[in-house]
Design a protein around this motif. Structure first.
Motif, PDB file in Angstrom:
ATOM      1  N   UNK A  33       0.858  -1.177   0.000  1.00 38.53           N
ATOM      2  CA  UNK A  33       0.000   0.000   0.000  1.00 38.53           C
ATOM      3  C   UNK A  33       0.898   1.232   0.000  1.00 38.53           C
ATOM      4  N   UNK A  34       0.512   2.204  -0.795  1.00 36.09           N
ATOM      5  CA  UNK A  34       1.240   3.456  -0.843  1.00 36.09           C
ATOM      6  C   UNK A  34       0.786   4.336   0.314  1.00 36.09           C
ATOM      7  N   UNK A  35       1.738   4.894   1.053  1.00 37.28           N
ATOM      8  CA  UNK A  35       1.437   5.838   2.130  1.00 37.28           C
ATOM      9  C   UNK A  35       1.772   7.223   1.569  1.00 37.28           C
ATOM     10  N   UNK A  36       0.748   7.885   1.058  1.00 33.77           N
ATOM     11  CA  UNK A  36       0.942   9.117   0.306  1.00 33.77           C
ATOM     12  C   UNK A  36       1.560  10.232   1.134  1.00 33.77           C
ATOM     13  N   UNK A  37       1.109  10.420   2.376  1.00 36.77           N
ATOM     14  CA  UNK A  37       1.548  11.570   3.157  1.00 36.77           C
ATOM     15  C   UNK A  37       3.043  11.574   3.458  1.00 36.77           C
ATOM     16  N   UNK A  38       3.698  10.414   3.501  1.00 37.23           N
ATOM     17  CA  UNK A  38       5.140  10.434   3.749  1.00 37.23           C
ATOM     18  C   UNK A  38       5.951   9.765   2.641  1.00 37.23           C
ATOM     19  N   UNK A  39       5.339   9.565   1.470  1.00 32.10           N
ATOM     20  CA  UNK A  39       6.021   9.023   0.288  1.00 32.10           C
ATOM     21  C   UNK A  39       6.740   7.709   0.562  1.00 32.10           C
ATOM     22  N   UNK A  40       6.016   6.785   1.215  1.00 31.93           N
ATOM     23  CA  UNK A  40       6.574   5.467   1.492  1.00 31.93           C
ATOM     24  C   UNK A  40       5.598   4.388   1.030  1.00 31.93           C
ATOM     25  N   UNK A  41       6.062   3.166   1.096  1.00 31.53           N
ATOM     26  CA  UNK A  41       5.225   1.990   0.877  1.00 31.53           C
ATOM     27  C   UNK A  41       5.265   1.139   2.128  1.00 31.53           C
ATOM     28  N   UNK A  42       4.135   0.533   2.465  1.00 29.08           N
ATOM     29  CA  UNK A  42       4.115  -0.568   3.417  1.00 29.08           C
ATOM     30  C   UNK A  42       4.018  -1.836   2.592  1.00 29.08           C
ATOM     31  N   UNK A  43       4.945  -2.742   2.803  1.00 30.54           N
ATOM     32  CA  UNK A  43       4.887  -4.066   2.182  1.00 30.54           C
ATOM     33  C   UNK A  43       4.573  -5.026   3.316  1.00 30.54           C
TER      34      UNK A  43
END
Length: 128
Positions: A33-43
């Motif tokens: 899932x893309x975590x838009x607010x901090x420009x990361x991904x959770x895998x």
């Protein structure tokens, strides 16, 4: 957060997956899932043993390399190639790397499943 969830880092991912493998857990899925607010991904790595689920959560910056777990769980290469195609997660050392052509044509230059936005309805307001 899931019940039975453990946070891992890029450095601890493969050793933790090896522990799961050695304990007899089977890999039942990998999701991103893309975590838009901090420009990361959770895998998220999902495991099962005796109908009990457990999960590993890796949070990484969008461009950061993510080690492949296909050396521990060979079938993970399909999940990883799919996530690489669809989300652009930078998996490294996948045992069989399709080079972003598992689902996509070679001319596709942008991963199609990024930037989801959810809007919360305010209480008492109905759609017009």
């Amino acid at each position: 957060m899931f019940a039975n969830e453990q946070a891992v880092t890029v450095d601890t991912l493969i050793p933790e997956c090896q522990k799961c493998y050695d304990a007899g857990l089977r890999l039942v899925g990998v999701s991103a899932v893309e975590i838009k607010q901090d420009s990361t991904f959770d895998v998220l790595y999902h495991f099962d043993k005796d109908l009990s689920l457990s999960h590993l959560r890796l949070n990484v910056p969008k461009e950061a390399p993510v080690p492949s777990i296909s050396g521990v769980y060979f079938p993970a290469l399909l999940y990883e190639n799919e996530i690489k195609d669809q989300f652009g997660v930078n998996f490294q050392n996948i045992l069989i790397d399709f080079g972003c052509t598992l689902y996509l044509e070679p001319e596709v230059v942008k991963s199609p499943f990024c930037t989801f936005t959810f809007a919360r309805k305010e209480k008492g307001k109905e759609e017009a």
